[in-house]
Design an enzyme around this catalytic site. Structure first.
Site, mmCIF file in Angstrom:
data_model
loop_
_atom_site.group_PDB
_atom_site.id
_atom_site.type_symbol
_atom_site.label_atom_id
_atom_site.label_comp_id
_atom_site.label_asym_id
_atom_site.label_seq_id
_atom_site.Cartn_x
_atom_site.Cartn_y
_atom_site.Cartn_z
ATOM 1 N N GLU A 22 -5.982 6.596 -8.286
ATOM 2 C CA GLU A 22 -5.249 5.665 -7.411
ATOM 3 C C GLU A 22 -6.255 4.937 -6.529
ATOM 4 O O GLU A 22 -7.067 5.569 -5.840
ATOM 5 C CB GLU A 22 -4.207 6.376 -6.532
ATOM 6 C CG GLU A 22 -3.455 5.314 -5.719
ATOM 7 C CD GLU A 22 -2.399 5.832 -4.763
ATOM 8 O OE1 GLU A 22 -2.209 7.050 -4.621
ATOM 9 O OE2 GLU A 22 -1.755 4.959 -4.123
ATOM 10 N N ASP A 74 -15.928 1.546 -2.036
ATOM 11 C CA ASP A 74 -15.203 0.386 -2.537
ATOM 12 C C ASP A 74 -14.838 0.635 -4.009
ATOM 13 O O ASP A 74 -15.664 1.130 -4.786
ATOM 14 C CB ASP A 74 -16.108 -0.848 -2.411
ATOM 15 C CG ASP A 74 -15.542 -2.020 -3.168
ATOM 16 O OD1 ASP A 74 -14.658 -2.673 -2.625
ATOM 17 O OD2 ASP A 74 -15.954 -2.254 -4.323
ATOM 18 N N ASP A 97 -4.193 -4.896 -0.501
ATOM 19 C CA ASP A 97 -4.216 -6.034 0.427
ATOM 20 C C ASP A 97 -4.113 -7.320 -0.396
ATOM 21 O O ASP A 97 -4.958 -7.555 -1.259
ATOM 22 C CB ASP A 97 -5.530 -6.027 1.220
ATOM 23 C CG ASP A 97 -5.693 -4.712 1.969
ATOM 24 O OD1 ASP A 97 -4.772 -4.361 2.706
ATOM 25 O OD2 ASP A 97 -6.726 -4.042 1.781
ATOM 26 N N THR A 165 7.810 6.216 -3.108
ATOM 27 C CA THR A 165 7.357 6.882 -1.881
ATOM 28 C C THR A 165 8.462 6.674 -0.833
ATOM 29 O O THR A 165 9.359 5.843 -1.027
ATOM 30 C CB THR A 165 6.041 6.274 -1.357
ATOM 31 O OG1 THR A 165 6.292 4.922 -1.004
ATOM 32 C CG2 THR A 165 4.931 6.354 -2.380
ATOM 33 N N TYR A 167 8.368 5.156 1.932
ATOM 34 C CA TYR A 167 8.431 3.780 2.426
ATOM 35 C C TYR A 167 9.094 2.839 1.439
ATOM 36 O O TYR A 167 9.868 1.964 1.821
ATOM 37 C CB TYR A 167 7.032 3.274 2.780
ATOM 38 C CG TYR A 167 6.579 3.854 4.070
ATOM 39 C CD1 TYR A 167 7.050 3.327 5.279
ATOM 40 C CD2 TYR A 167 5.739 4.955 4.110
ATOM 41 C CE1 TYR A 167 6.677 3.891 6.484
ATOM 42 C CE2 TYR A 167 5.356 5.524 5.300
ATOM 43 C CZ TYR A 167 5.825 4.992 6.490
ATOM 44 O OH TYR A 167 5.464 5.542 7.683
ATOM 45 N N GLU A 168 8.774 3.057 0.156
ATOM 46 C CA GLU A 168 9.363 2.186 -0.864
ATOM 47 C C GLU A 168 10.883 2.347 -0.880
ATOM 48 O O GLU A 168 11.622 1.363 -0.959
ATOM 49 C CB GLU A 168 8.797 2.534 -2.240
ATOM 50 C CG GLU A 168 7.387 2.025 -2.427
ATOM 51 C CD GLU A 168 6.771 2.519 -3.711
ATOM 52 O OE1 GLU A 168 6.062 1.733 -4.354
ATOM 53 O OE2 GLU A 168 6.989 3.677 -4.086
HETATM 54 C C1 LIG Z 1 -1.955 -2.000 2.353
HETATM 55 S S1 LIG Z 1 -2.725 -0.455 2.138
HETATM 56 C C2 LIG Z 1 -1.658 0.369 0.975
HETATM 57 C C3 LIG Z 1 -1.820 1.865 1.008
HETATM 58 C C4 LIG Z 1 -0.974 2.678 0.007
HETATM 59 N N1 LIG Z 1 -1.369 2.417 -1.352
HETATM 60 C C5 LIG Z 1 0.502 2.458 0.190
HETATM 61 O O1 LIG Z 1 1.147 2.023 -0.734
HETATM 62 O O2 LIG Z 1 1.010 2.729 1.297
HETATM 63 C C6 LIG Z 1 -4.158 -0.836 1.153
HETATM 64 C C7 LIG Z 1 -5.159 0.298 1.129
HETATM 65 O O3 LIG Z 1 -6.188 -0.017 0.194
HETATM 66 C C8 LIG Z 1 -7.441 0.323 0.737
HETATM 67 N N2 LIG Z 1 -8.425 -0.584 0.126
HETATM 68 C C9 LIG Z 1 -8.509 -1.926 0.302
HETATM 69 N N3 LIG Z 1 -9.522 -2.438 -0.421
HETATM 70 C C10 LIG Z 1 -10.095 -1.401 -1.061
HETATM 71 C C11 LIG Z 1 -11.196 -1.284 -1.945
HETATM 72 N N4 LIG Z 1 -11.909 -2.358 -2.299
HETATM 73 N N5 LIG Z 1 -11.521 -0.063 -2.426
HETATM 74 C C12 LIG Z 1 -10.811 1.041 -2.040
HETATM 75 N N6 LIG Z 1 -9.747 0.987 -1.203
HETATM 76 C C13 LIG Z 1 -9.408 -0.209 -0.722
HETATM 77 C C14 LIG Z 1 -7.289 0.124 2.233
HETATM 78 O O4 LIG Z 1 -8.206 0.911 2.966
HETATM 79 C C15 LIG Z 1 -5.839 0.559 2.449
HETATM 80 O O5 LIG Z 1 -5.743 1.927 2.753
#
Ligand SMILES: C[S@@+](CC[C@H](N)C(=O)[O-])C[C@H]1O[C@@H](n2cnc3c(N)ncnc32)[C@H](O)[C@@H]1O
Length: 298
Positions: A22, A74, A97, A165, A167-168
């Site tokens: 994930e 990353d 994001d 989840t 939230y969903e």
């Molecule tokens: C908007 S949150 C969604 C979190 C979770 N998947 C959810 O559905 O609640 C996006 C997550 O992706 C992580 N993230 C963003 N860019 C990333 C990257 N390049 N590599 C790893 N994680 C990343 C952020 O730190 C953040 O926790």
């Protein structure tokens, strides 16, 4: 193996059977749910946020799960460094994001070079499952996926009947639209030029004859070590036995902050990465050590 994987130190390629990944697990609800429902499989979460990692580690310990792993890096570099090709069963990306502004689209997780690396590491018939509440992101991802010519693409709305989840489920009950995109790998992706770094087994200290150290020569310098490879030094601290140089190395967008140690001995000067700096050992990091030695000797 511990739940937390230090990607800089772990033996590569990673060998964890039946592995699913994930990307960006956030609070960790989804990965924990998957792990509990599928005890025969293993799950690795890749995250940038330290707080998310801490939360997941606590939860995994509390719930006694032995099939969840996580690493802080990353996602692109995590996939690039950790897995061999055709290794992963499935990949999940939930609500990444969306980077709304067009000029920020290059930061999206599904740009061609990122999606290419994810597809390379996925087994044939494995799937990249994306969920988003942003349709523009879904469209963008679909268009990128099409250019790779390796996926069967299925797109739709997320339904209440699917594993959700907390939230969903709440969002759906509030009438919010949630989208899903399933990219099933059916052949190898079309090649896309992508950033690379070369890891080495060991870094070697560089010894030079004794000279009087001129701090001005080594502090606040910026050097190009190669194509898209930059090395910067900042402040230099003087200690009893030598110097510490605050340093930054950027290799094709992979950044490392660390200290270079300059030890002044009776028979010469030794330049090395400080043992207190945790680094990914790369060919360019070795070059950076050599560059500092060269600057000191000049
Ligand atoms: C908007 S949150 C969604 C979190 C979770 N998947 C959810 O559905 O609640 C996006 C997550 O992706 C992580 N993230 C963003 N860019 C990333 C990257 N390049 N590599 C790893 N994680 C990343 C952020 O730190 C953040 O926790």
């Amino acid at each position: 193996m511990h739940c937390f994987i230090n990607y800089k130190r772990v033996e590569k390629p990673l060998r964890i059977p039946n592995l699913e990944v994930e990307i960006g697990f956030g609070r960790g609800d989804f990965i924990v749910k998957l792990a509990k429902e599928n005890p025969e499989k293993n799950f690795l979460g890749i995250e940038l946020s330290g707080i998310s990692l801490e939360k997941l580690l606590k939860r995994v310990k509390k719930e006694g799960l032995s099939n969840v792993f996580c690493t802080r890096v990353d996602a692109y570099w995590g996939f690039y460094l950790l897995f061999e090709d055709n290794y992963l069963e499935n990949i999940y990306m939930n609500y990444p994001d969306p980077w709304f502004k067009k000029r920020h689209h290059k930061r999206r997780l599904t740009t061609p070079e990122r999606l290419y690396i994810f597809a390379k590491k996925l087994k044939t018939f494995g799937e990249i499952r994306v969920r988003s509440d942003n349709y523009d992101f879904i469209e963008f991802t679909k268009e990128t996926a099409e250019t790779l010519e390796c996926f069967e693409i299925e797109e739709g709305r997320l339904e209440v009947s699917e594993p959700l989840t907390k939230y969903e489920a709440k969002w759906l009950s509030m009438g919010r639209e949630l989208y899903k995109l399933v990219l099933k790998k059916v052949r190898e992706p079309k090649f896309v030029e992508h950033p690379r770094i070369e890891e080495v087994k060991e870094l070697f200290p560089v010894k030079i004859p004794k000279v009087s150290v001129d701090k001005e020569k080594i502090q606040n310098t910026e050097l190009k070590l190669g194509d898209k490879v930059y090395f910067k030094t900042f402040k230099v601290w003087e200690g009893e036995k030598g110097y510490l140089i605050e340093s930054l190395l950027s290799e094709e967008g992979y950044y490392q902050k660390f200290f270079i140690e300059v030890k002044v001995k009776d028979d010469g000067i030794v330049v090395d990465v400080s043992p207190f700096s945790e680094v990914l050992r790369t060919r360019n990091l070795q070059k950076a050590i050599e560059k500092v030695a060269e600057l000191l000797s000049s």
